[in-house]
Scaffold this active site. Structure first.
Site, PDB file in Angstrom:
ATOM      1  N   CYS A  43       2.456 -15.000 -15.123  1.00 10.36           N
ATOM      2  CA  CYS A  43       2.734 -13.489 -15.081  1.00 10.36           C
ATOM      3  C   CYS A  43       1.766 -12.835 -16.092  1.00 10.36           C
ATOM      4  O   CYS A  43       1.142 -11.860 -15.666  1.00 10.36           O
ATOM      5  CB  CYS A  43       3.901 -13.202 -15.221  1.00 10.36           C
ATOM      6  SG  CYS A  43       4.470 -11.336 -14.996  1.00 10.36           S
ATOM      7  N   LEU A 183      -3.336  -7.501  -1.182  1.00  9.44           N
ATOM      8  CA  LEU A 183      -3.295  -5.983  -1.146  1.00  9.44           C
ATOM      9  C   LEU A 183      -3.755  -5.270  -2.658  1.00  9.44           C
ATOM     10  O   LEU A 183      -4.657  -4.451  -2.726  1.00  9.44           O
ATOM     11  CB  LEU A 183      -2.187  -5.508  -0.538  1.00  9.44           C
ATOM     12  CG  LEU A 183      -2.238  -5.836   1.043  1.00  9.44           C
ATOM     13  CD1 LEU A 183      -1.001  -5.362   1.693  1.00  9.44           C
ATOM     14  CD2 LEU A 183      -3.553  -5.629   1.963  1.00  9.44           C
ATOM     15  N   VAL A 234      -8.473 -18.122   9.932  1.00  5.25           N
ATOM     16  CA  VAL A 234      -9.596 -18.614   9.458  1.00  5.25           C
ATOM     17  C   VAL A 234      -9.883 -19.975   9.667  1.00  5.25           C
ATOM     18  O   VAL A 234      -8.721 -20.720   9.159  1.00  5.25           O
ATOM     19  CB  VAL A 234      -9.678 -18.301   7.666  1.00  5.25           C
ATOM     20  CG1 VAL A 234     -11.171 -18.846   7.018  1.00  5.25           C
ATOM     21  CG2 VAL A 234      -9.641 -16.782   7.268  1.00  5.25           C
ATOM     22  N   HIS A 319      10.849 -10.528 -12.211  1.00  2.00           N
ATOM     23  CA  HIS A 319      11.928 -10.014 -12.547  1.00  2.00           C
ATOM     24  C   HIS A 319      13.071 -10.878 -11.980  1.00  2.00           C
ATOM     25  O   HIS A 319      14.214 -10.776 -12.284  1.00  2.00           O
ATOM     26  CB  HIS A 319      12.099  -8.544 -11.982  1.00  2.00           C
ATOM     27  CG  HIS A 319      11.712  -8.182 -10.680  1.00  2.00           C
ATOM     28  ND1 HIS A 319      10.257  -8.072 -10.382  1.00  2.00           N
ATOM     29  CD2 HIS A 319      12.468  -7.830  -9.447  1.00  2.00           C
ATOM     30  CE1 HIS A 319      10.220  -7.648  -9.091  1.00  2.00           C
ATOM     31  NE2 HIS A 319      11.480  -7.738  -8.592  1.00  2.00           N
ATOM     32  N   HIS A 442      14.731  18.855 -11.118  1.00  2.00           N
ATOM     33  CA  HIS A 442      13.683  19.713 -10.443  1.00  2.00           C
ATOM     34  C   HIS A 442      12.605  20.306 -11.253  1.00  2.00           C
ATOM     35  O   HIS A 442      12.981  20.616 -12.259  1.00  2.00           O
ATOM     36  CB  HIS A 442      14.300  20.743  -9.728  1.00  2.00           C
ATOM     37  CG  HIS A 442      13.300  21.471  -8.799  1.00  2.00           C
ATOM     38  ND1 HIS A 442      12.838  21.098  -7.678  1.00  2.00           N
ATOM     39  CD2 HIS A 442      13.023  22.810  -8.989  1.00  2.00           C
ATOM     40  CE1 HIS A 442      11.949  21.975  -7.313  1.00  2.00           C
ATOM     41  NE2 HIS A 442      11.934  23.158  -8.116  1.00  2.00           N
TER      42      HIS A 442
END
Length: 463
Positions: A43, A183, A234, A319, A442
């Site tokens: 990691c 990705l 593949v 985690h 907000h």
């Protein structure tokens, strides 16, 4: 050096080093074995941390080229310094791994440098020195899965390790595998200028993800210029000086085609790493997938030997391993350690990010659970509009009878941060109304979470 310990942890990745530190905090005499020159495991050294450094750098580069003008900021002469970008990545890694070494010293955890090999149920050998402990924890992590006929050389055909070390932007990067890692790294190199094609055997991306989110995710990545060949297998590869040619065919049968690239990233998943441990010397059993078999308290079939993290069943997430490390250390110390596997969030750190926790809609349907859905788009969130990041939405699934939140899925800006609120809600058994009636600042992105919770019962205000 003393060779007898209360606990020996094999592996200093997120699960291992956290387990070692927590056990030491609880008053146990602890050693941790690590064969790398630095602590932190896959990691910190060649996975989560360096990839996030490159993701951030590539996002900054892409934003400078394509996004700042919308804010009235015009930048000329922008150029990519890939060497410096890679150097920064190394600096980030270095700071993190040195931090773990500091924590070992602070908590009096002994670092045994070298590869561990079992010599018995309570003993291991490291660098030809034998050590013993009442409790031994296996936390050796995972490694990339290979694909028949596609042999990584970390030059033309790379794993995630090689994809983090490229010295030039590929003209055409082909990613084999449509999961989190592929990705993310595909996004890095696409932002830096590569043509990117993702080849996935299944007919969708990230199969563990909620289907609606996965579909939206693919569309967004497509708008960013990533091309997809789904439902494609593949079958072979040819390498040459000028690049790589992949042989492809539809997964359900059909005509074969060729796809040329200068770099291929093989990223079809990971498997438990146990090579060299000599598990047979201790009698430790594994399952049919090569993972170490454990009970509900991380214990193997051999008393006093435990396993956590990627080397056992469950999602291969840092985690998750950390939570198991803490729980196991507490169990060994006589406390009540526990991990709630129903509330383990998962995040894809592309941009926008994708995050999920709990059940998907497909899982609830399969289990026959009646549920309500609340959704809210970031296009209707004031802060997202101010940021210029309006792609995506929040989706909350709640039990139709009790209103308890069963799952939450977010695609949008900072989704990996936003999901924590919903994970906390689920950990405490909250209802969607509990989330909806909690005051949110907000303007903030978190208001999209509140509005999605309101939408579960049909009273969202801003849509």
């Amino acid at each position: 050096m003393d060779q007898n310990f209360d606990v020996i942890v094999i592996g200093a990745g997120p699960g291992g080093y956290v387990c070692a530190i927590r056990a030491a905090q609880l008053g146990l005499k602890v050693a941790c074995v690590e064969k790398r020159a630095t602590l932190g495991g896959t990691c910190l050294n060649i996975g989560c941390i360096p990839s996030k450094a490159l993701l951030q750098s590539s996002e900054n580069y892409h934003e400078t080229l394509h996004g700042l003008a919308d804010h009235g900021i015009h930048v000329e002469g922008v150029k990519l310094d890939l060497k410096r970008m890679m150097a920064r990545k190394g600096e980030v890694v270095g700071a993190n791994v040195k931090g773990i070494e500091f924590l070992f010293k602070k908590n009096k955890v002994t670092w045994l440098k070298g590869a561990a090999r079992f010599t018995g149920p309570h003993s291991i050998s490291v660098a030809d020195v034998e050590y013993s402990a009442k409790h031994i924890v296996i936390a050796t992590g995972s490694e990339s899965i290979s694909l028949p006929g596609v042999m990584p050389d970390e030059t033309r055909i790379v794993t995630s390790t090689g994809a983090l070390e490229l010295d030039a932007v590929p003209k055409h990067l082909v990613v084999i595998g449509g999961g989190y890692i592929g990705l993310e790294l595909g996004s890095v190199w696409r932002r830096l200028g590569a043509e990117v094609t993702v080849v996935e055997f299944l007919d969708r991306l990230v199969p563990t993800m909620d289907g609606e989110i996965a579909s939206a995710f693919q569309k967004i990545l497509g708008k960013q210029g990533i091309t997809f060949k789904l439902g494609t297998k593949v079958t072979g590869v040819k390498t040459a000086k000028d690049g790589v040619t992949l042989m492809l065919e539809p997964a359900k049968g059909g005509a074969m085609e060729e796809l040329k690239a200068d770099i291929v990233l093989l990223s079809i998943g990971r498997k438990a790493h146990t090579a060299g441990l000599a598990l047979d010397q201790a009698g430790v059993a594994t399952d049919d997938r090569g993972r170490i078999a454990t009970d509900g308290h991380f214990a193997t079939n051999v008393p006093g030997i435990y396993a956590i993290g990627d080397v056992i069943a469950g999602p291969m997430l840092a985690h998750k391993a950390e939570e198991e490390g803490v729980a196991l250390a507490e169990l060994i110390a006589g406390q009540a350690g526990h991990v709630n596997y129903d509330v383990i969030p998962g995040v894809v750190y592309t941009w926008p990010e994708v995050a999920s926790v709990g059940k998907t809609e497909e899982e609830l349907k399969a289990a026959g659970v009646a549920y309500n859905i609340g959704k809210f788009p970031f296009t209707a969130n004031g802060r997202a509009r101010a940021m210029g990041d309006t792609d995506g939405f929040v989706k909350i699934l709640a039990d139709k009878t009790t209103d308890r939140v069963l799952g939450a899925h977010i695609i949008g800006p900072d989704a990996g941060t936003l999901i924590a609120e919903l994970a906390t809600a689920m950990e405490f058994g909250a209802s969607s109304e509990d989330v909806a009636r909690t005051c949110h600042a907000h303007p903030s992105l978190n208001e999209a979470v509140k509005e999605a919770a309101m939408a579960v019962e049909g009273w969202a205000i801003h849509i």
